[in-house]
Design an enzyme around this catalytic site. Structure first.
Site, PDB file in Angstrom:
ATOM      1  N   ASP A  78      36.872 -56.260   8.510  1.00  0.00           N
ATOM      2  CA  ASP A  78      35.858 -56.626   9.496  1.00  0.00           C
ATOM      3  C   ASP A  78      36.215 -57.926  10.198  1.00  0.00           C
ATOM      4  OD1 ASP A  78      35.303 -57.900   6.956  1.00  0.00           O
ATOM      5  OD2 ASP A  78      33.423 -58.620   7.821  1.00  0.00           O
ATOM      6  N   GLU A 145      33.466 -58.922   4.772  1.00  0.00           N
ATOM      7  CA  GLU A 145      33.813 -60.238   4.229  1.00  0.00           C
ATOM      8  C   GLU A 145      33.111 -61.343   4.987  1.00  0.00           C
ATOM      9  OE1 GLU A 145      36.126 -64.031   3.913  1.00  0.00           O
ATOM     10  OE2 GLU A 145      35.700 -62.793   5.680  1.00  0.00           O
TER      11      GLU A 145
END
Length: 479
Positions: A78, A145
């Protein structure tokens, strides 16, 4: 048409460009996760994908490395999606517009996502190339994350044999990260009761503080508006009877609060104003260097709800006066590293309760629990409670690390000087993975990334090449 096709290493940039064509902001990672799975299927690689969109891709050892210990390569899929004010791109549905300027790759009008797209690109390039000697490669690409390491928290590590992990989520070439703090979001909830009180209402505001990230800047002595408001309210209460109506400040638990506002009902308005103004002047002197724009204002206000009663007011002021905040301990292993801290980042008042949310951090697990206990004990005495969420473990510094020693030796041979070895006070996924894989030996590296998480984010082309060469050598010497 490819924008990065002429850049070296070609395979790394080929996969990075393909990744950039797929929207992959936090909570929008299904497509990029599926793309990684398709990559594995096309090459007959062992692979795993979970409901959180984490993926594990495994390639067996090359000839001559069959008996070498497996190596884990890890990053996250991400990215932070930010764009310039005049950018009309829909980052939920559209890919990035890449460009090259001298030694840098960037995205036009948006973040680039090199944090941590470069990890996926390098890992896939290694898996794709049968000419690079390597032990069993276990590539772990997590999700979410950037919003709390949520993917790593639920990752099933059963397929992983490796106990050496190279994390590719650092942002400065030549810096080896070898430890990080564990942490939690710790919410102190204090019930309050309200009752009528004869007095006039005042609004007290603190603003203009510098603030900053509580992991990176907690040691810089900057004022926390929530805690400073506690001092002002306490001074007012010592000058005249007051009842607190509300107190609010800060937006994120991991950010040092830059502003706070309180509404109080005071028996003697003049005495209350004078106490607040005098302490405000003292604070401007105390924080003249780190917070030169600190401002305290006091003005008349309308009371639109009943103030808290005397006991509730006293309990809230006790919380804001006695709660620990800031640096609590420095590391004895790494000079200059904050070992343990907490930050009151969010202060909110409701009709029946006041909530104070702290970001608690420590690279030593027992000290993190010590801070939890201190907050819990304080809340028990005040009649409140402590709620802990998002708890994640520390990545504790290892005095003995064969992986670090090998990587330092290879770095010296390639660069002609030693790397910088550091631990950080912010959280890294290595901490969660160490908690899941006992005796895991980790080092985090990466190429130079500039102004990440902003529309000005860019990545050094030459740095990527050097880190790529370094990574290949680390695998080659992993027998």
């Amino acid at each position: 048409m490819s924008v990065l096709q002429n850049l070296e290493p070609q395979n790394v940039y080929r996969f990075f460009e393909q990744m950039c064509a797929i929207p992959h902001g936090s909570r929008n990672t299904k497509a990029i996760s599926d793309w990684c799975v398709a990559f594995a299927r096309e090459r007959g690689l062992e692979h795993y994908q979970d409901v959180a969109n984490n993926v594990i891709l495994i390639k067996e050892a090359s000839a001559g490395y069959e008996h070498a210990p497996a190596v884990i390569l890890q990053g996250h899929l991400d990215m932070v999606c930010e764009k310039a004010p005049d950018c009309t791109k829909d980052m939920e549905r559209e890919g990035l517009d890449l460009a090259v300027d001298g030694d840098y790759v960037y995205a036009v009008g948006t973040t680039l996502g090199a944090d941590d797209g470069i990890a996926a690109a390098m890992a896939l390039a290694l898996l794709d190339d049968d000419g690079i000697p390597h032990p069993r490669l276990e590539v772990v690409l997590t999700t979410e994350e950037e919003i709390g390491m949520l993917g790593a928290a639920v990752l099933d590590v059963t397929p992983l044999q490796g106990r050496e992990l190279v994390n590719l989520d650092s942002e400065a070439e030549g810096v080896f990260t070898v430890g990080c703090a564990g942490g939690s979001s710790s919410r102190c909830v204090l019930p309050v009761e309200r009752a009528a009180f004869e007095g006039a209402c005042l609004r007290v505001q603190i603003s203009g503080l510098t603030g900053g990230h509580s992991g990176a800047e907690i040691h810089k002595g900057r004022g926390n508006a929530d805690m400073l408001m506690g001092r002002i309210l306490r001074a007012m209460a010592q000058a005249t009877p007051v009842r607190l109506v509300s107190v609010d400040g800060g937006l994120k638990d991991n950010a040092i609060a830059t502003a706070a506002t309180a509404v109080v009902c005071a028996a003697d308005v003049q005495a209350a104003e004078q106490a607040a103004e005098e302490l405000g002047q003292a604070l401007t002197r105390e924080y003249a260097v780190p917070d030169p724009n600190l401002t305290v204002t006091v003005e008349a206000a309308d009371c639109r709800q009943l103030p808290m009663d005397e006991a509730s007011t006293a309990r809230v002021l006790c919380l804001l006066t006695c709660a620990p905040n800031g640096v609590q301990a420095m590391s004895q292993d790494i000079p200059g590293l904050v070992q343990t801290s907490l930050n009151l980042g969010i202060l909110k008042t409701g009709e029946t309760e006041v909530c104070a949310t702290f970001s608690v951090r420590s690279s030593v697990a027992t000290q993190k629990e010590m801070l939890h206990d201190r907050l819990r004990c304080l809340m028990e005495q005040l009649g409140g409670r402590l709620e802990i969420t998002g708890d994640y473990p520390a990545w504790e510094y290892r005095r003995e690390s064969p992986l670090r020693e090998r990587m330092v030796r290879i770095f010296q041979a390639q660069y002609g000087h030693e790397p910088k070895i550091e631990a950080i006070h912010a959280g890294v996924e290595c901490g969660l993975l160490c908690g899941k894989l006992p005796d895991l030996d980790c080092v985090s590296v990466g190429p130079d990334l500039l102004e990440i998480h902003t529309p000005r984010e860019k990545m050094s082309i030459s740095s990527v090449q050097r880190v790529w060469d370094f990574l290949k050598e680390v695998l080659r010497e992993s027998k």
